[in-house]
Scaffold this motif. Sequence first.
Motif, PDB file in Angstrom:
ATOM      1  N   ARG A 144     -10.559  -4.069   1.781  1.00  0.00           N
ATOM      2  CA  ARG A 144     -11.753  -3.623   2.512  1.00  0.00           C
ATOM      3  C   ARG A 144     -12.880  -4.645   2.394  1.00  0.00           C
ATOM      4  O   ARG A 144     -13.581  -4.939   3.365  1.00  0.00           O
ATOM      5  N   ALA A 145     -13.045  -5.220   1.195  1.00  0.00           N
ATOM      6  CA  ALA A 145     -14.077  -6.253   0.997  1.00  0.00           C
ATOM      7  C   ALA A 145     -13.754  -7.482   1.845  1.00  0.00           C
ATOM      8  O   ALA A 145     -14.653  -8.089   2.434  1.00  0.00           O
ATOM      9  N   LEU A 146     -12.493  -7.825   1.929  1.00  0.00           N
ATOM     10  CA  LEU A 146     -12.066  -8.965   2.746  1.00  0.00           C
ATOM     11  C   LEU A 146     -12.350  -8.702   4.224  1.00  0.00           C
ATOM     12  O   LEU A 146     -12.859  -9.579   4.931  1.00  0.00           O
ATOM     13  N   TYR A 147     -12.069  -7.496   4.698  1.00  0.00           N
ATOM     14  CA  TYR A 147     -12.338  -7.149   6.098  1.00  0.00           C
ATOM     15  C   TYR A 147     -13.835  -7.202   6.385  1.00  0.00           C
ATOM     16  O   TYR A 147     -14.248  -7.659   7.446  1.00  0.00           O
ATOM     17  N   ARG A 148     -14.652  -6.734   5.432  1.00  0.00           N
ATOM     18  CA  ARG A 148     -16.109  -6.785   5.621  1.00  0.00           C
ATOM     19  C   ARG A 148     -16.578  -8.229   5.704  1.00  0.00           C
ATOM     20  O   ARG A 148     -17.436  -8.566   6.516  1.00  0.00           O
ATOM     21  N   PHE A 174       1.558  -8.305   2.241  1.00  0.00           N
ATOM     22  CA  PHE A 174       0.521  -7.906   3.195  1.00  0.00           C
ATOM     23  C   PHE A 174      -0.844  -8.413   2.719  1.00  0.00           C
ATOM     24  O   PHE A 174      -1.615  -8.993   3.486  1.00  0.00           O
ATOM     25  N   TYR A 175      -1.112  -8.230   1.443  1.00  0.00           N
ATOM     26  CA  TYR A 175      -2.386  -8.675   0.867  1.00  0.00           C
ATOM     27  C   TYR A 175      -2.517 -10.204   0.975  1.00  0.00           C
ATOM     28  O   TYR A 175      -3.554 -10.716   1.416  1.00  0.00           O
ATOM     29  N   ARG A 176      -1.476 -10.912   0.577  1.00  0.00           N
ATOM     30  CA  ARG A 176      -1.516 -12.381   0.646  1.00  0.00           C
ATOM     31  C   ARG A 176      -1.706 -12.860   2.079  1.00  0.00           C
ATOM     32  O   ARG A 176      -2.434 -13.818   2.336  1.00  0.00           O
ATOM     33  N   HIS A 177      -1.064 -12.185   3.019  1.00  0.00           N
ATOM     34  CA  HIS A 177      -1.203 -12.555   4.432  1.00  0.00           C
ATOM     35  C   HIS A 177      -2.660 -12.430   4.885  1.00  0.00           C
ATOM     36  O   HIS A 177      -3.202 -13.331   5.511  1.00  0.00           O
ATOM     37  N   HIS A 178      -3.281 -11.298   4.566  1.00  0.00           N
ATOM     38  CA  HIS A 178      -4.673 -11.092   4.993  1.00  0.00           C
ATOM     39  C   HIS A 178      -5.630 -12.046   4.287  1.00  0.00           C
ATOM     40  O   HIS A 178      -6.648 -12.434   4.859  1.00  0.00           O
ATOM     41  N   CYS A 179      -5.318 -12.431   3.054  1.00  0.00           N
ATOM     42  CA  CYS A 179      -6.156 -13.429   2.360  1.00  0.00           C
ATOM     43  C   CYS A 179      -6.039 -14.795   3.033  1.00  0.00           C
ATOM     44  O   CYS A 179      -7.028 -15.511   3.164  1.00  0.00           O
ATOM     45  N   ALA A 180      -4.831 -15.124   3.473  1.00  0.00           N
ATOM     46  CA  ALA A 180      -4.600 -16.447   4.084  1.00  0.00           C
ATOM     47  C   ALA A 180      -5.052 -16.501   5.539  1.00  0.00           C
ATOM     48  O   ALA A 180      -5.478 -17.548   6.016  1.00  0.00           O
ATOM     49  N   TYR A 181      -4.926 -15.379   6.244  1.00  0.00           N
ATOM     50  CA  TYR A 181      -5.227 -15.351   7.678  1.00  0.00           C
ATOM     51  C   TYR A 181      -6.225 -14.232   7.970  1.00  0.00           C
ATOM     52  O   TYR A 181      -5.841 -13.156   8.422  1.00  0.00           O
ATOM     53  N   LEU A 213      -2.516  -8.260  12.424  1.00  0.00           N
ATOM     54  CA  LEU A 213      -1.849  -7.131  11.768  1.00  0.00           C
ATOM     55  C   LEU A 213      -2.859  -6.013  11.548  1.00  0.00           C
ATOM     56  O   LEU A 213      -4.063  -6.261  11.429  1.00  0.00           O
ATOM     57  N   ALA A 214      -2.363  -4.795  11.473  1.00  0.00           N
ATOM     58  CA  ALA A 214      -3.233  -3.650  11.186  1.00  0.00           C
ATOM     59  C   ALA A 214      -4.023  -3.917   9.912  1.00  0.00           C
ATOM     60  O   ALA A 214      -3.536  -4.573   8.992  1.00  0.00           O
ATOM     61  N   LYS A 215      -5.229  -3.423   9.877  1.00  0.00           N
ATOM     62  CA  LYS A 215      -6.098  -3.609   8.711  1.00  0.00           C
ATOM     63  C   LYS A 215      -6.132  -2.290   7.924  1.00  0.00           C
ATOM     64  O   LYS A 215      -6.957  -1.426   8.167  1.00  0.00           O
ATOM     65  N   TYR A 216      -5.172  -2.176   6.993  1.00  0.00           N
ATOM     66  CA  TYR A 216      -5.077  -0.966   6.171  1.00  0.00           C
ATOM     67  C   TYR A 216      -6.186  -0.961   5.130  1.00  0.00           C
ATOM     68  O   TYR A 216      -6.409  -1.944   4.435  1.00  0.00           O
ATOM     69  N   CYS A 217      -6.871   0.164   5.032  1.00  0.00           N
ATOM     70  CA  CYS A 217      -7.983   0.326   4.085  1.00  0.00           C
ATOM     71  C   CYS A 217      -7.619   1.223   2.918  1.00  0.00           C
ATOM     72  O   CYS A 217      -8.331   1.250   1.915  1.00  0.00           O
ATOM     73  N   GLY A 218      -6.548   1.978   3.027  1.00  0.00           N
ATOM     74  CA  GLY A 218      -6.143   2.857   1.939  1.00  0.00           C
ATOM     75  C   GLY A 218      -4.870   3.595   2.263  1.00  0.00           C
ATOM     76  O   GLY A 218      -4.543   3.820   3.431  1.00  0.00           O
ATOM     77  N   LEU A 219      -4.133   3.954   1.218  1.00  0.00           N
ATOM     78  CA  LEU A 219      -2.918   4.756   1.323  1.00  0.00           C
ATOM     79  C   LEU A 219      -3.080   5.919   0.358  1.00  0.00           C
ATOM     80  O   LEU A 219      -3.395   5.715  -0.823  1.00  0.00           O
ATOM     81  N   TYR A 220      -2.884   7.130   0.863  1.00  0.00           N
ATOM     82  CA  TYR A 220      -3.169   8.334   0.092  1.00  0.00           C
ATOM     83  C   TYR A 220      -2.074   9.387   0.284  1.00  0.00           C
ATOM     84  O   TYR A 220      -1.310   9.340   1.248  1.00  0.00           O
ATOM     85  N   ARG A 221      -2.072  10.354  -0.650  1.00  0.00           N
ATOM     86  CA  ARG A 221      -1.202  11.524  -0.527  1.00  0.00           C
ATOM     87  C   ARG A 221      -2.026  12.746  -0.879  1.00  0.00           C
ATOM     88  O   ARG A 221      -2.772  12.757  -1.857  1.00  0.00           O
ATOM     89  N   LEU A 222      -1.882  13.768  -0.074  1.00  0.00           N
ATOM     90  CA  LEU A 222      -2.574  15.030  -0.288  1.00  0.00           C
ATOM     91  C   LEU A 222      -1.516  16.106  -0.460  1.00  0.00           C
ATOM     92  O   LEU A 222      -0.633  16.243   0.388  1.00  0.00           O
ATOM     93  N   HIS A 268       1.423  12.254   3.290  1.00  0.00           N
ATOM     94  CA  HIS A 268       0.946  10.889   3.093  1.00  0.00           C
ATOM     95  C   HIS A 268       0.136  10.476   4.311  1.00  0.00           C
ATOM     96  O   HIS A 268       0.446  10.883   5.428  1.00  0.00           O
ATOM     97  N   PHE A 269      -0.874   9.652   4.099  1.00  0.00           N
ATOM     98  CA  PHE A 269      -1.625   9.126   5.230  1.00  0.00           C
ATOM     99  C   PHE A 269      -2.239   7.777   4.879  1.00  0.00           C
ATOM    100  O   PHE A 269      -2.463   7.462   3.717  1.00  0.00           O
ATOM    101  N   VAL A 270      -2.459   6.992   5.910  1.00  0.00           N
ATOM    102  CA  VAL A 270      -3.119   5.698   5.764  1.00  0.00           C
ATOM    103  C   VAL A 270      -4.433   5.749   6.514  1.00  0.00           C
ATOM    104  O   VAL A 270      -4.592   6.505   7.472  1.00  0.00           O
ATOM    105  N   VAL A 271      -5.365   4.932   6.053  1.00  0.00           N
ATOM    106  CA  VAL A 271      -6.630   4.751   6.751  1.00  0.00           C
ATOM    107  C   VAL A 271      -6.643   3.300   7.209  1.00  0.00           C
ATOM    108  O   VAL A 271      -6.377   2.388   6.413  1.00  0.00           O
ATOM    109  N   MET A 272      -6.895   3.103   8.497  1.00  0.00           N
ATOM    110  CA  MET A 272      -6.921   1.760   9.075  1.00  0.00           C
ATOM    111  C   MET A 272      -8.267   1.519   9.731  1.00  0.00           C
ATOM    112  O   MET A 272      -8.890   2.455  10.239  1.00  0.00           O
ATOM    113  N   LEU A 273      -8.689   0.280   9.720  1.00  0.00           N
ATOM    114  CA  LEU A 273      -9.906  -0.104  10.413  1.00  0.00           C
ATOM    115  C   LEU A 273      -9.639  -0.024  11.910  1.00  0.00           C
ATOM    116  O   LEU A 273      -8.616  -0.512  12.390  1.00  0.00           O
ATOM    117  N   ASN A 274     -10.524   0.600  12.646  1.00  0.00           N
ATOM    118  CA  ASN A 274     -10.400   0.682  14.095  1.00  0.00           C
ATOM    119  C   ASN A 274     -10.895  -0.647  14.664  1.00  0.00           C
ATOM    120  O   ASN A 274     -12.047  -1.015  14.474  1.00  0.00           O
TER     121      ASN A 274
END
Length: 181
Positions: free
Chosen positions: A54-58, A124-131, A136-145, A153-159
């Motif tokens: 998330r910090a990288l996306y910001r 995935f993390y290394r890819h987003h750090c390099a590029y 690719l989708a920008k995943y912000c979190g993976l959770y289970r309720l 299970h659900f993911v949160v992605m940056l729109n």
Amino acid sequence: AFDPAQQHPTHQDYSLSVKMHFKRGEKVGCLDGIVVKQPFEFKEYAPGIFARLRALYRKDSDSNSKADSDEAYLEELTSKFQMNEMGSPGKSGCFLYYSHSYQYIIKTIRKAEAKFLVKILPDFYRHHCAYGESLLAKYCGLYRLGEGGSKKHFVVMLNIFPPNRALEEGDDIKGATFGRR
């Protein structure tokens, strides 16, 4: 524990998960003191890795979006505003929701998909750090309720689309037309 100053995350950072149990009648501070009506369990996968993403996306964002901190991210997802459902579930049966400001998309996923995301998270993390400009989708979190015997299970992605503009046209980019309406 995850150290944000650490140059490279460790294997433990990727495999860490945090599980919280909420009891009936308990007040949940992060949800403005909302009282729990039904007991439930909440699990967050690789919290430090997703915080780092998330910090990288910001950092890569040109806009001064409202979600300029993890605190704002949590507020966006847990505020008293209702989530907006995006149509009906597709063939997969997964549901899509927008956060109230349309900055995030929340998608329910199957357990196997969650396991796969955890498995590929280091790459995935290394890819987003390099590029930083990756498509690719920008995943912000993976959770289970979990509630009762049910776990979702659900993911949160940056729109990636501007929240103030309506989409005029959309396509299914998977390319398959067989069995689709």
